[in-house]
Design a protein around this motif. Structure first.
Motif, PDB file in Angstrom:
ATOM      1  N   UNK A  81       0.808  -1.218   0.000  1.00 29.23           N
ATOM      2  CA  UNK A  81       0.000   0.000   0.000  1.00 29.23           C
ATOM      3  C   UNK A  81       0.842   1.270   0.000  1.00 29.23           C
ATOM      4  N   UNK A  82       2.109   1.166   0.424  1.00 28.25           N
ATOM      5  CA  UNK A  82       2.931   2.368   0.586  1.00 28.25           C
ATOM      6  C   UNK A  82       3.741   2.717  -0.667  1.00 28.25           C
ATOM      7  N   UNK A  86       2.584   1.242 -10.081  1.00 31.46           N
ATOM      8  CA  UNK A  86       3.453   0.409 -10.917  1.00 31.46           C
ATOM      9  C   UNK A  86       4.546  -0.266 -10.098  1.00 31.46           C
ATOM     10  N   UNK A  87       5.111   0.469  -9.121  1.00 32.27           N
ATOM     11  CA  UNK A  87       6.116  -0.132  -8.237  1.00 32.27           C
ATOM     12  C   UNK A  87       5.497  -1.244  -7.396  1.00 32.27           C
ATOM     13  N   UNK A  88       4.282  -1.004  -6.917  1.00 30.97           N
ATOM     14  CA  UNK A  88       3.590  -2.020  -6.115  1.00 30.97           C
ATOM     15  C   UNK A  88       3.309  -3.272  -6.935  1.00 30.97           C
ATOM     16  N   UNK A 142      -5.614  -1.838  -3.590  1.00 29.53           N
ATOM     17  CA  UNK A 142      -4.490  -0.906  -3.437  1.00 29.53           C
ATOM     18  C   UNK A 142      -4.934   0.539  -3.655  1.00 29.53           C
ATOM     19  N   UNK A 143      -5.818   0.752  -4.623  1.00 27.15           N
ATOM     20  CA  UNK A 143      -6.240   2.103  -4.995  1.00 27.15           C
ATOM     21  C   UNK A 143      -7.417   2.612  -4.181  1.00 27.15           C
TER      22      UNK A 143
END
Length: 197
Positions: A81-82, A86-88, A142-143
Protein backbone atom coordinates in the motif's frame (compact mmCIF):
# COMPACT_ATOMS: atom_id res chain seq x y z
CA UNK A 1 14.43 -16.22 7.89
CA UNK A 2 13.16 -12.64 7.65
CA UNK A 3 10.07 -11.82 9.72
CA UNK A 4 8.08 -10.97 6.58
CA UNK A 5 9.11 -14.12 4.68
CA UNK A 6 6.40 -16.67 3.97
CA UNK A 7 6.76 -19.96 5.84
CA UNK A 8 8.71 -22.64 4.04
CA UNK A 9 6.50 -25.37 2.55
CA UNK A 10 6.32 -28.66 4.43
CA UNK A 11 7.29 -32.04 3.03
CA UNK A 12 3.76 -32.84 1.86
CA UNK A 13 3.44 -29.50 0.00
CA UNK A 14 6.86 -29.98 -1.63
CA UNK A 15 5.82 -33.44 -2.79
CA UNK A 16 2.58 -31.99 -4.21
CA UNK A 17 4.51 -29.33 -6.13
CA UNK A 18 7.01 -31.89 -7.44
CA UNK A 19 4.22 -34.17 -8.68
CA UNK A 20 2.40 -31.27 -10.34
CA UNK A 21 5.61 -30.12 -12.03
CA UNK A 22 6.38 -33.68 -13.19
CA UNK A 23 2.92 -33.95 -14.78
CA UNK A 24 3.22 -30.56 -16.51
CA UNK A 25 6.70 -31.40 -17.79
CA UNK A 26 5.62 -34.82 -19.08
CA UNK A 27 2.54 -33.36 -20.78
CA UNK A 28 4.55 -30.63 -22.49
CA UNK A 29 7.38 -32.93 -23.63
CA UNK A 30 5.05 -35.56 -25.06
CA UNK A 31 2.95 -32.89 -26.77
CA UNK A 32 6.02 -31.27 -28.32
CA UNK A 33 7.05 -34.68 -29.69
CA UNK A 34 3.65 -35.81 -30.99
CA UNK A 35 1.14 -32.95 -30.95
CA UNK A 36 -1.67 -32.37 -28.45
CA UNK A 37 -4.11 -34.67 -30.25
CA UNK A 38 -1.77 -37.66 -30.04
CA UNK A 39 -1.11 -37.68 -26.30
CA UNK A 40 -3.32 -39.30 -23.64
CA UNK A 41 -3.58 -38.69 -19.92
CA UNK A 42 -2.48 -42.30 -19.35
CA UNK A 43 0.74 -41.63 -21.29
CA UNK A 44 1.35 -38.42 -19.36
CA UNK A 45 0.82 -40.26 -16.07
CA UNK A 46 3.20 -43.04 -17.07
CA UNK A 47 5.88 -40.54 -18.15
CA UNK A 48 5.53 -38.74 -14.80
CA UNK A 49 5.59 -42.12 -12.97
CA UNK A 50 2.22 -41.63 -11.28
CA UNK A 51 -1.17 -43.28 -11.67
CA UNK A 52 -3.87 -41.87 -13.96
CA UNK A 53 -5.92 -41.30 -10.81
CA UNK A 54 -3.15 -39.08 -9.47
CA UNK A 55 -3.20 -37.10 -12.73
CA UNK A 56 -6.87 -36.28 -12.19
CA UNK A 57 -6.15 -35.18 -8.62
CA UNK A 58 -4.18 -32.30 -10.18
CA UNK A 59 -5.82 -31.60 -13.53
CA UNK A 60 -9.31 -32.07 -14.94
CA UNK A 61 -8.04 -32.52 -18.50
CA UNK A 62 -4.85 -33.01 -20.50
CA UNK A 63 -5.21 -29.44 -21.76
CA UNK A 64 -5.22 -28.10 -18.18
CA UNK A 65 -1.81 -29.70 -17.66
CA UNK A 66 -0.55 -28.00 -20.82
CA UNK A 67 -1.97 -24.54 -20.17
CA UNK A 68 -3.61 -24.34 -16.73
CA UNK A 69 -2.36 -21.71 -14.32
CA UNK A 70 1.41 -22.21 -14.28
CA UNK A 71 1.77 -19.74 -11.39
CA UNK A 72 -0.77 -21.43 -9.13
CA UNK A 73 1.69 -21.63 -6.23
CA UNK A 74 2.31 -17.87 -6.26
CA UNK A 75 -1.17 -17.12 -4.93
CA UNK A 76 -3.11 -13.90 -5.34
CA UNK A 77 -0.93 -10.77 -5.59
CA UNK A 78 -0.89 -8.40 -2.61
CA UNK A 79 0.19 -4.91 -3.60
CA UNK A 80 2.19 -2.95 -1.01
CA UNK A 81 0.00 0.00 0.00
CA UNK A 82 2.93 2.37 0.59
CA UNK A 83 4.22 2.33 -3.02
CA UNK A 84 3.06 3.92 -6.27
CA UNK A 85 0.90 1.55 -8.30
CA UNK A 86 3.45 0.41 -10.92
CA UNK A 87 6.12 -0.13 -8.24
CA UNK A 88 3.59 -2.02 -6.12
CA UNK A 89 2.67 -4.22 -9.09
CA UNK A 90 6.31 -5.00 -9.80
CA UNK A 91 6.95 -5.88 -6.15
CA UNK A 92 3.85 -8.06 -5.86
CA UNK A 93 4.53 -9.94 -9.10
CA UNK A 94 8.29 -10.35 -8.55
CA UNK A 95 7.93 -13.87 -7.02
CA UNK A 96 6.06 -15.01 -10.15
CA UNK A 97 8.81 -13.61 -12.40
CA UNK A 98 11.45 -15.33 -10.26
CA UNK A 99 9.59 -18.64 -10.60
CA UNK A 100 9.38 -18.21 -14.38
CA UNK A 101 13.10 -17.38 -14.51
CA UNK A 102 13.90 -20.46 -12.43
CA UNK A 103 11.75 -22.65 -14.72
CA UNK A 104 13.01 -20.98 -17.93
CA UNK A 105 13.33 -24.17 -20.01
CA UNK A 106 9.86 -25.33 -19.01
CA UNK A 107 8.38 -21.93 -19.96
CA UNK A 108 10.14 -21.94 -23.31
CA UNK A 109 8.80 -25.46 -23.89
CA UNK A 110 5.27 -24.32 -22.96
CA UNK A 111 5.49 -21.39 -25.38
CA UNK A 112 6.64 -23.70 -28.21
CA UNK A 113 3.85 -26.19 -27.50
CA UNK A 114 1.16 -23.49 -27.50
CA UNK A 115 2.53 -21.96 -30.71
CA UNK A 116 2.45 -25.39 -32.40
CA UNK A 117 -1.01 -26.29 -31.08
CA UNK A 118 -3.32 -23.31 -31.70
CA UNK A 119 -6.33 -25.23 -30.39
CA UNK A 120 -4.89 -24.51 -26.91
CA UNK A 121 -5.20 -20.73 -27.35
CA UNK A 122 -8.78 -20.42 -26.01
CA UNK A 123 -7.70 -22.17 -22.80
CA UNK A 124 -4.67 -19.91 -22.54
CA UNK A 125 -6.88 -16.85 -22.98
CA UNK A 126 -9.25 -18.11 -20.27
CA UNK A 127 -6.35 -18.70 -17.85
CA UNK A 128 -4.98 -15.22 -18.59
CA UNK A 129 -8.41 -13.66 -18.03
CA UNK A 130 -8.67 -15.36 -14.64
CA UNK A 131 -5.22 -14.10 -13.62
CA UNK A 132 -6.10 -10.61 -14.89
CA UNK A 133 -9.28 -10.58 -12.79
CA UNK A 134 -7.26 -11.46 -9.65
CA UNK A 135 -4.83 -8.67 -10.49
CA UNK A 136 -7.67 -6.16 -11.01
CA UNK A 137 -9.06 -7.07 -7.57
CA UNK A 138 -5.64 -6.42 -5.99
CA UNK A 139 -5.35 -3.11 -7.85
CA UNK A 140 -8.81 -2.04 -6.63
CA UNK A 141 -7.79 -2.80 -3.04
CA UNK A 142 -4.49 -0.91 -3.44
CA UNK A 143 -6.24 2.10 -4.99
CA UNK A 144 -9.18 2.15 -2.58
CA UNK A 145 -11.59 1.79 -5.48
CA UNK A 146 -14.76 -0.22 -5.81
CA UNK A 147 -14.06 -3.51 -7.67
CA UNK A 148 -16.63 -2.43 -10.29
CA UNK A 149 -14.71 0.78 -11.07
CA UNK A 150 -13.19 0.57 -14.59
CA UNK A 151 -9.70 1.76 -13.57
CA UNK A 152 -8.51 -1.50 -11.89
CA UNK A 153 -9.64 -3.59 -14.88
CA UNK A 154 -7.95 -1.25 -17.36
CA UNK A 155 -4.70 -1.12 -15.36
CA UNK A 156 -4.69 -4.91 -14.98
CA UNK A 157 -5.22 -5.39 -18.72
CA UNK A 158 -2.44 -2.94 -19.61
CA UNK A 159 -0.05 -4.46 -17.04
CA UNK A 160 -0.88 -7.93 -18.34
CA UNK A 161 -0.07 -6.82 -21.91
CA UNK A 162 3.23 -5.29 -20.75
CA UNK A 163 4.18 -8.54 -18.98
CA UNK A 164 3.24 -10.56 -22.08
CA UNK A 165 5.51 -8.41 -24.26
CA UNK A 166 8.32 -8.71 -21.69
CA UNK A 167 7.87 -12.48 -21.56
CA UNK A 168 8.06 -12.80 -25.35
CA UNK A 169 11.15 -10.57 -25.53
CA UNK A 170 12.81 -12.55 -22.73
CA UNK A 171 12.04 -15.85 -24.49
CA UNK A 172 13.25 -14.67 -27.89
CA UNK A 173 16.26 -12.61 -26.85
CA UNK A 174 18.55 -15.41 -25.70
CA UNK A 175 20.42 -12.80 -23.65
CA UNK A 176 21.42 -13.13 -20.04
CA UNK A 177 19.01 -10.48 -18.79
CA UNK A 178 16.53 -11.93 -16.32
CA UNK A 179 12.81 -11.66 -16.96
CA UNK A 180 12.36 -9.09 -14.19
CA UNK A 181 14.56 -6.64 -16.14
CA UNK A 182 12.40 -7.03 -19.24
CA UNK A 183 9.30 -6.39 -17.10
CA UNK A 184 10.89 -3.32 -15.49
CA UNK A 185 11.64 -2.02 -18.98
CA UNK A 186 8.02 -2.58 -20.07
CA UNK A 187 6.65 -0.92 -16.93
CA UNK A 188 8.98 2.05 -17.45
CA UNK A 189 7.39 2.49 -20.88
CA UNK A 190 3.96 2.51 -19.22
CA UNK A 191 5.19 5.15 -16.79
CA UNK A 192 6.58 7.23 -19.67
CA UNK A 193 3.26 7.02 -21.49
CA UNK A 194 1.52 8.32 -18.40
CA UNK A 195 3.92 11.26 -18.20
CA UNK A 196 3.87 12.08 -21.93
CA UNK A 197 1.54 14.75 -23.29
Amino acid sequence: MHADSPPLPGRRELKRRQTRLALITAALRLTEERGADRVTTDEISAAAEVSPRTFFNYFATKEDALVGDPLEDCGAPVLPADRPLLDALLTALAPAFEQIQHDRELWLLRMRVIAANPQLLPLLIAAAASAEHRLATAIATHSGLDPDHPRPAVVAAVANAAVRVALIRWAESGDARPLIEHVREAFAILHDLRESR
